[in-house]
Design a protein around this motif. Structure first.
Motif, PDB file in Angstrom:
ATOM      1  N   UNK A 147       0.822  -1.207   0.000  1.00  0.00           N
ATOM      2  CA  UNK A 147       0.000   0.000   0.000  1.00  0.00           C
ATOM      3  C   UNK A 147       0.859   1.261   0.000  1.00  0.00           C
ATOM      4  N   UNK A 148       1.970   1.230   0.719  1.00  0.00           N
ATOM      5  CA  UNK A 148       2.879   2.378   0.714  1.00  0.00           C
ATOM      6  C   UNK A 148       3.439   2.622  -0.685  1.00  0.00           C
ATOM      7  N   UNK A 149       3.670   1.546  -1.419  1.00  0.00           N
ATOM      8  CA  UNK A 149       4.151   1.687  -2.797  1.00  0.00           C
ATOM      9  C   UNK A 149       3.091   2.340  -3.682  1.00  0.00           C
ATOM     10  N   UNK A 150       1.818   2.232  -3.288  1.00  0.00           N
ATOM     11  CA  UNK A 150       0.727   2.850  -4.039  1.00  0.00           C
ATOM     12  C   UNK A 150       0.426   4.273  -3.569  1.00  0.00           C
ATOM     13  N   UNK A 151       1.237   4.788  -2.626  1.00  0.00           N
ATOM     14  CA  UNK A 151       1.082   6.165  -2.194  1.00  0.00           C
ATOM     15  C   UNK A 151       0.358   6.375  -0.886  1.00  0.00           C
TER      16      UNK A 151
END
Length: 376
Positions: free
Chosen positions: A108-112
């Motif tokens: 999820x962090x990779x998705x912003x």
């Protein structure tokens, strides 16, 4: 949780009070108002602390969720308390432990996405938000989200865009639906709902429930609509704590098997006990344990004797049991890697609490008080 035609804040708060006998360190509530805006209040400590917050800044609305949390990921704090929210649009409360939350969080962090807490629960609500941002409704987002979870859970979710609706799901933790007239509820125990309904549906493993004011639809683990029986309770709100038995001793005798089962619910993965139930620092401590020392008094001492058999037969870990009043008044030889366990039936046994303090002074590897220790 509640979806009703009346204001639900007082109902939710009363439900939390009725479940206060369970261990917890913080409490919170989220309610959707008439415009669909979700507002939230949280407090560390007792439900009374949350009640004070709600007195100063009330919540009003017809749909809401509330929860008391026991710290498993992250220490007790306002930011770690439930309900958790994702960008103000989705809110969720959760019992249980998600084992693969760190992997999901990284994705999820990779998705912003950014996170305000240290909890696995915030990962769940954020995954729901990500699915809904892609065009899915709350029900389909929840069903898709649960497919990738490892661990145990029972949760209730609500969305600002879908007022009057709750979606609940369970695997490994209990969840019950309360049926009313023009209102429906969810809870982890019928005790929370007896004041508002006598009709209940108990969700089965893997069930997902779409709960609205006028209807409840349940889907099984395969996504098919399921017909779960409605059970009618004859217990009055005043007698609920005795559960229909003539006195508490008879109740305790008959409930021993179910008490053990319910204690383990939400604390087991597919093949192991989840150490996080003992707190966020438990896993590295347990890795050091070479033996166990139990101290207790009275019936708690007898329970400790049974536990000794289990520690040695099931875990292969040496275990000693001692009466707390004797433990206080002798010198001790502390073996490296000793885990100290204090058991108290009431949480107020003076000798047991004194032994707990003595153990800390002796430098035991860890100290777990399996009771609600009084604030004093």
């Amino acid at each position: 949780g509640a979806a009703a035609e009346r204001d639900v804040a007082r109902i939710l708060l009363e439900g939390l009070k009725r479940l206060e006998y369970r261990g917890y360190d913080s409490a919170g509530m989220a309610v959707a108002d008439a415009s669909g805006t979700i507002d939230r209040r949280r407090a560390v400590g007792k439900v009374s602390a949350l009640e004070e917050v709600l007195t100063d800044t009330p919540l009003t609305g017809h749909t809401g969720i509330a929860h008391t949390r026991w710290a498993t990921h992250g220490r007790p704090s306002d930011s770690n308390a439930h309900p958790h929210m994702a960008r103000g649009r989705v809110a969720l409360v959760h019992n249980g432990i998600i084992e693969n939350y760190e992997t999901l969080r990284t994705e999820l962090e990779a998705d912003g996405y950014t996170f305000e807490s240290e909890t696995d629960t915030e990962v769940l609500v954020t995954r729901i938000h990500a699915r809904m941002s892609g065009g899915e409704d709350l029900l389909s987002a929840v069903r898709a989200m649960t497919a990738g979870l490892d661990g145990a859970y029972a949760f209730g979710a609500m969305a600002a865009d879908e007022p009057g609706r709750l979606v609940a799901a369970r695997r490994g933790s209990p969840l019950v639906i309360g049926l009313g007239i023009g209102e429906n509820f969810i809870a982890s125990d019928v005790f929370a709902l007896v004041p508002v309904t006598q009709r209940f549906i108990f969700l089965e493993e893997g069930d997902v429930a779409d709960v609205r004011r006028e209807s409840v639809t349940i889907y099984d683990a395969h996504g098919n609509v399921a017909d779960r029986p409605v059970r009618v309770s004859e217990i009055s709100p005043d007698a609920v704590e005795k559960g229909g038995y003539r006195h508490f001793m008879l109740k305790e005798i008959h409930e021993q098997a179910s008490a053990v089962s319910e204690t383990l619910e939400g604390r087991l993965s597919r093949d192991a006990v989840l150490p996080e139930i003992f707190g966020p620092d438990a896993r590295p401590i347990f890795d050091q344990v070479q033996r166990v020392q139990i101290v207790a008094c009275g019936t708690s001492y007898h329970a400790g004797l049974i536990a000794r058999y289990w520690f040695e037969a099931l875990a292969g870990v040496p275990c000693d049991v001692e009466v707390a009043s004797e433990f206080r008044y002798r010198r001790h030889v502390v073996q490296p890697g000793t885990l100290f366990v204090s058991i108290s039936q009431s949480g107020e046994t003076a000798d047991t609490l004194a032994a707990l303090r003595e153990a800390k002074n002796l430098g035991f590897a860890a100290s777990l008080a399996l009771c609600n220790v009084p604030e004093s």
